[in-house]
Design a protein around this motif. Structure first.
Motif, mmCIF file in Angstrom:
data_model
loop_
_atom_site.group_PDB
_atom_site.id
_atom_site.type_symbol
_atom_site.label_atom_id
_atom_site.label_comp_id
_atom_site.label_asym_id
_atom_site.label_seq_id
_atom_site.Cartn_x
_atom_site.Cartn_y
_atom_site.Cartn_z
ATOM 1 N N UNK A 20 -70.325 -39.624 75.321
ATOM 2 C CA UNK A 20 -71.190 -38.601 74.739
ATOM 3 C C UNK A 20 -70.747 -37.204 75.167
ATOM 4 N N UNK A 21 -70.361 -37.058 76.411
ATOM 5 C CA UNK A 21 -69.981 -35.751 76.942
ATOM 6 C C UNK A 21 -68.581 -35.321 76.539
ATOM 7 N N UNK A 22 -67.747 -36.236 76.073
ATOM 8 C CA UNK A 22 -66.360 -35.950 75.719
ATOM 9 C C UNK A 22 -66.289 -35.264 74.353
ATOM 10 N N UNK A 23 -65.919 -33.973 74.321
ATOM 11 C CA UNK A 23 -65.863 -33.260 73.038
ATOM 12 C C UNK A 23 -64.727 -33.732 72.132
ATOM 13 N N UNK A 62 -69.569 -31.531 71.444
ATOM 14 C CA UNK A 62 -69.113 -31.818 70.087
ATOM 15 C C UNK A 62 -67.782 -31.186 69.730
ATOM 16 N N UNK A 63 -67.457 -30.070 70.363
ATOM 17 C CA UNK A 63 -66.310 -29.257 69.963
ATOM 18 C C UNK A 63 -65.412 -28.969 71.168
ATOM 19 N N UNK A 64 -64.227 -29.566 71.197
ATOM 20 C CA UNK A 64 -63.298 -29.372 72.316
ATOM 21 C C UNK A 64 -62.833 -27.926 72.426
ATOM 22 N N UNK A 65 -62.940 -27.184 71.343
ATOM 23 C CA UNK A 65 -62.488 -25.786 71.306
ATOM 24 C C UNK A 65 -63.683 -24.833 71.377
ATOM 25 N N UNK A 66 -64.760 -25.262 72.027
ATOM 26 C CA UNK A 66 -66.005 -24.492 72.012
ATOM 27 C C UNK A 66 -65.913 -23.143 72.699
ATOM 28 N N UNK A 67 -64.965 -22.955 73.576
ATOM 29 C CA UNK A 67 -64.860 -21.681 74.308
ATOM 30 C C UNK A 67 -64.254 -20.551 73.486
ATOM 31 N N UNK A 68 -63.610 -20.892 72.390
ATOM 32 C CA UNK A 68 -62.984 -19.883 71.541
ATOM 33 C C UNK A 68 -63.948 -19.466 70.448
ATOM 34 N N UNK A 69 -64.101 -18.166 70.284
ATOM 35 C CA UNK A 69 -64.997 -17.648 69.259
ATOM 36 C C UNK A 69 -64.380 -17.884 67.886
ATOM 37 N N UNK A 70 -65.113 -18.510 67.004
ATOM 38 C CA UNK A 70 -64.605 -18.805 65.662
ATOM 39 C C UNK A 70 -65.125 -17.814 64.639
ATOM 40 N N UNK A 71 -65.783 -16.803 65.094
ATOM 41 C CA UNK A 71 -66.405 -15.866 64.171
ATOM 42 C C UNK A 71 -65.583 -14.677 63.975
#
Length: 71
Positions: A20-23, A62-71
């Protein structure tokens, strides 16, 4: 840990918290909680699960790339 399927409201007991914790994993293994008999294990897409309160799962699960701003 218990989570809820968004569409049906069914409760799911998560079998592997690490999963569950693995993005990098988009599915988890769990058992639907129906009645008194234990249900067989099944797979569930994490995107279809929420906390029983209705709160969405943390983005970092959910997202392994969560630290990068996608906006």
């Amino acid at each position: 840990m218990l989570l809820q399927v968004k569409d049906s409201g069914e409760l799911v007991k998560i079998l592997e918290i690490k999963e569950l914790l693995d993005p990098n994993s988009n599915i988890v293994h769990g058992r639907e909680q129906q009645g008194e008999e234990e249900q067989p294990p099944d797979t569930f897409k994490k995107e279809n699960l929420v906390f029983p309160s209705g709160e969405v799962l943390p983005r970092c699960w959910l997202d392994a790339d969560y630290r990068h701003d996608k906006g």
